[in-house]
Design a protein around this motif. Structure first.
Motif, PDB file in Angstrom:
ATOM      1  N   CYS A 105       0.845  -1.474   0.121  1.00 25.18           N
ATOM      2  CA  CYS A 105      -0.019   0.092  -0.010  1.00 25.18           C
ATOM      3  C   CYS A 105       0.759   1.100   0.152  1.00 25.18           C
ATOM      4  O   CYS A 105       1.796   1.322   0.725  1.00 25.18           O
ATOM      5  N   VAL A 109      -1.140   3.085   5.645  1.00 30.52           N
ATOM      6  CA  VAL A 109      -2.205   3.862   6.313  1.00 30.52           C
ATOM      7  C   VAL A 109      -2.077   3.782   7.848  1.00 30.52           C
ATOM      8  O   VAL A 109      -2.218   2.490   8.327  1.00 30.52           O
ATOM      9  N   THR A 113      -4.088   7.441  11.188  1.00 36.46           N
ATOM     10  CA  THR A 113      -5.038   7.906  10.253  1.00 36.46           C
ATOM     11  C   THR A 113      -6.367   7.020  10.446  1.00 36.46           C
ATOM     12  O   THR A 113      -7.581   7.453  10.169  1.00 36.46           O
ATOM     13  N   MET A 117     -10.868   7.710  11.026  1.00 45.17           N
ATOM     14  CA  MET A 117     -11.648   7.305   9.893  1.00 45.17           C
ATOM     15  C   MET A 117     -12.917   6.948  10.631  1.00 45.17           C
ATOM     16  O   MET A 117     -12.706   6.026  11.371  1.00 45.17           O
ATOM     17  N   ALA A 144     -12.560   1.889   2.533  1.00 46.53           N
ATOM     18  CA  ALA A 144     -12.228   3.106   3.050  1.00 46.53           C
ATOM     19  C   ALA A 144     -10.874   3.136   2.891  1.00 46.53           C
ATOM     20  O   ALA A 144     -10.038   4.101   2.612  1.00 46.53           O
ATOM     21  N   VAL A 145     -10.026   2.056   3.404  1.00 48.18           N
ATOM     22  CA  VAL A 145      -8.900   1.928   3.328  1.00 48.18           C
ATOM     23  C   VAL A 145      -8.153   1.951   1.814  1.00 48.18           C
ATOM     24  O   VAL A 145      -7.266   2.658   1.361  1.00 48.18           O
ATOM     25  N   ARG A 148      -7.750   5.175  -0.100  1.00 46.24           N
ATOM     26  CA  ARG A 148      -6.655   5.961   0.311  1.00 46.24           C
ATOM     27  C   ARG A 148      -5.327   5.613  -0.223  1.00 46.24           C
ATOM     28  O   ARG A 148      -4.329   6.075  -0.015  1.00 46.24           O
ATOM     29  N   VAL A 149      -5.244   4.327  -0.847  1.00 46.80           N
ATOM     30  CA  VAL A 149      -4.026   3.998  -1.209  1.00 46.80           C
ATOM     31  C   VAL A 149      -3.773   3.642  -2.989  1.00 46.80           C
ATOM     32  O   VAL A 149      -4.711   3.477  -3.391  1.00 46.80           O
TER      33      VAL A 149
END
Length: 152
Positions: A105, A109, A113, A117, A144-145, A148-149
């Protein structure tokens, strides 16, 4: 398909180690709740690999379950750090699954962080004092993770 988070200490076994080996047994689980989560895992389930006991704990990559739970041989080996004298081959206490590397990733994360969330507000990972090495991840947490990546 279910999703999971597996914690590891990178000085013992890192995501880079998993990438180099391609696939590896996820052994040494000696907590009954974590073991029960292992027993729920199915082939094809995807996992976040989380580095703990580092300056910035974080989700660093992804893996996939390639075998369902089966007895962890380290429980029977007196030379192993994970030896359990009370466990018997005809009634093993501890299991493992085999994990395959999928991706890193970018960026990782961080736990900080994740705590910010809203999707993780009820996840045990973000609670102080959580020591579980395996945590179930909901579909909303998973997405959601991933949002972000970049997977590399």
């Amino acid at each position: 398909m279910a999703h999971w988070l597996l914690k590891t200490e990178p000085e013992a076994f890192s995501l880079d180690d998993l990438k180099a080996r391609g696939q590896e047994p996820w052994d040494g689980i000696r907590n009954y709740q974590a073991r029960n989560f292992l027993r729920q895992m199915r082939r094809g389930d995807e996992v976040f690999i989380y580095h703990s006991r580092v300056a910035t704990p974080a989700i660093v990559g992804l893996g996939r379950i390639v075998t369902e739970a089966h007895p962890d041989p380290t429980q029977f080996d007196p030379q192993s750090h994970y030896y359990d004298a009370a466990s018997r081959p005809d009634a093993p206490r501890w299991d493992l699954v085999d994990i395959a590397y999928l991706a890193h990733c970018q960026p990782p994360v961080s736990l900080e962080t994740l705590r910010e969330m809203p999707e993780f507000s009820d996840n045990p990972l973000v609670r102080k004092g959580n020591r579980l090495s395996i945590v179930p991840i909901s579909e909303s947490e998973w997405q959601a993770v991933l949002a972000r990546v970049t997977l590399v």
